[in-house]
Scaffold this motif. Sequence first.
Motif, PDB file in Angstrom:
ATOM      1  N   ARG A  45      -3.008  -0.339  -1.146  1.00 56.09           N
ATOM      2  CA  ARG A  45      -1.737  -0.268  -0.407  1.00 56.09           C
ATOM      3  C   ARG A  45      -1.622  -1.432   0.573  1.00 56.09           C
ATOM      4  N   TRP A  46      -2.710  -1.763   1.234  1.00 53.15           N
ATOM      5  CA  TRP A  46      -2.728  -2.879   2.197  1.00 53.15           C
ATOM      6  C   TRP A  46      -2.313  -4.185   1.515  1.00 53.15           C
ATOM      7  N   ILE A  47      -2.796  -4.392   0.312  1.00 53.89           N
ATOM      8  CA  ILE A  47      -2.443  -5.599  -0.458  1.00 53.89           C
ATOM      9  C   ILE A  47      -0.978  -5.556  -0.871  1.00 53.89           C
ATOM     10  N   GLN A  48      -0.512  -4.399  -1.352  1.00 51.53           N
ATOM     11  CA  GLN A  48       0.832  -4.290  -1.927  1.00 51.53           C
ATOM     12  C   GLN A  48       1.936  -4.288  -0.875  1.00 51.53           C
ATOM     13  N   LEU A  49       1.660  -3.714   0.291  1.00 52.37           N
ATOM     14  CA  LEU A  49       2.703  -3.583   1.297  1.00 52.37           C
ATOM     15  C   LEU A  49       3.000  -4.890   2.027  1.00 52.37           C
ATOM     16  N   ALA A  50       2.036  -5.796   2.054  1.00 53.10           N
ATOM     17  CA  ALA A  50       2.244  -7.086   2.724  1.00 53.10           C
ATOM     18  C   ALA A  50       1.640  -8.189   1.860  1.00 53.10           C
ATOM     19  N   PRO A  51       2.236  -8.424   0.678  1.00 50.13           N
ATOM     20  CA  PRO A  51       1.640  -9.391  -0.255  1.00 50.13           C
ATOM     21  C   PRO A  51       1.582 -10.798   0.335  1.00 50.13           C
ATOM     22  N   ALA A  52       0.463 -11.458   0.093  1.00 43.41           N
ATOM     23  CA  ALA A  52       0.264 -12.817   0.594  1.00 43.41           C
ATOM     24  C   ALA A  52       0.696 -13.825  -0.455  1.00 43.41           C
TER      25      ALA A  52
END
Length: 556
Positions: free
Chosen positions: A462-469
Amino acid sequence: MKTVAILVKNGIGFGHLRRAVLIAEAIQSRGRLKPVIISQASSLSLFKNTPVDVINFPLLHRVSSAVAEDAYTAILDRLLDKLDPAVVVEDTYPDPRYLALPSLAHRPRLLVMRRLDGASFDHLRTQGRFAAFDKILIAQSRADFAREGHSGDSAAAVECSGRFSFVGNLSYTPASEEIARTRAEYAPHGEPLVVVNGGAGGDQMPDGYGDRLFGACAQVAERLLITGHRARFVFVTGPYYAGKPLSETANVTVRRYEPRLAALLAAAHVAVIKPGNNALSEALSGQAHLVLVPDVSFLEGLDEHAGRVADHYGGATSTADPDALEPLVREALARPPRTERPKANHEGLLQTLDAIEDLADAVEPRVLKRQLMLALTLGEGRDVTGLRDVLPPLLGSAVPLDGTSVPDADSPPSESVLRRGERAGIVALPAGEPPSVPPQELVDRGARLAITPAPVPRAITRWIQLAPAVPALGVLAAEYVVARKGSLDENLRQIARTATHNETACAIVDLSRLADDDSVKHYLHGLAEWLGTQPVTLLSSEETIARVTQRLLEQS
């Protein structure tokens, strides 16, 4: 002599063909490979003076498109089988019809890719269109590519997969003598030149773009003539132009095809053009002020691109409307020649030729061993600087993790940050909650891959998906191995299991429970001795990142 097949299929454009001819003639001049261009152009004008062999398929208009495509594909397959090329070069963007050709199944393949807008690139990538290519050369600068607005996954695939290289724009740059001769021919008394071009003249949509563009510019030319302006207009309609007939006047010259278009655009004071890849590049190499009139163009996003070019190099964007074009042309004619221009890209063509020749050199095929990234940690807060000094040679590619807490790190994360000369880094994430910083902050510090004990926690997903770099931070699940006194055999079974069951395997070996430095050294020597007897290759951080990001090129 080995053959290079250059596949260019386009019925309404000319830029693809001009780039292919440029590359093919340079290959032939080197004399190491024999290029053959295979195209399906509606006009053979561009091929009249080239010394390169060309096979041009006809466009069939009196049969259904399905029959024509099936016939084209079948004949092309037999032709390629007969040519037996050492390498196949495709141009512009991946063509799905080539993917299933038996004659191309096991041949080295290279794509010379012109600029694509971000959404189009992402669409092709998620369809797996890039996966078949050994190398992909992007005919853009890295900075220009980034301005297209690519997704994080696409940016990561380009940066880290090892498949892509930036060679810069590939277009013909005329010599100053050629430019001067062309200017003298079209403006013998030193009149300012306004060159109008809409590409090859074909319409990608039935919207009459060429007819509207040249009709509007004809009215602008007439208005300038009435007011006594000295400017001369040259309309290069392109061989596919199918609009209303254009008449030459006292200040208008009409050419259906001009082989010296690059020199003519470079000689112009004003260039009113459709901002396709080649015509725009050739106009930018000269001194002309740009009036860009975008049209619908497949996968290019010309409106946004035209705006960026006008902002950077000066000029304006417009519609094909005489009332909009006239003041822009008059204003451009009143200004001194443009001085802001891109540097000539001589190296890009040489890099392209080198890449083609590298693929043409036969390499003995081999079956790869199992792939394993081995990460080593001494535990929270412990320095790993000295760990590299005691690694056995067989563990030289292992990745020491520095044990710094990611959320509070003041320097780039893990792996003692980055090794000298490396562009990409590894960050280890705990099995619990994700870091308090967003993924972009880790990416900005140099991280390109996060490893975390398997299975990957939902919170980290979720951390990766919610604020994609941008580029995206990859994630790789790792087997967490705790080294203790007497645990080596058990640990080896863990590592063997993960290396057997995962295509790109990763193991984090925690050495913090070992009593002292001698115990660590003894454990590492036992691990190295075992790995030396196994069909396993240790991956470096860059190799691991490349393999993980290559998955982004597969169909999703």
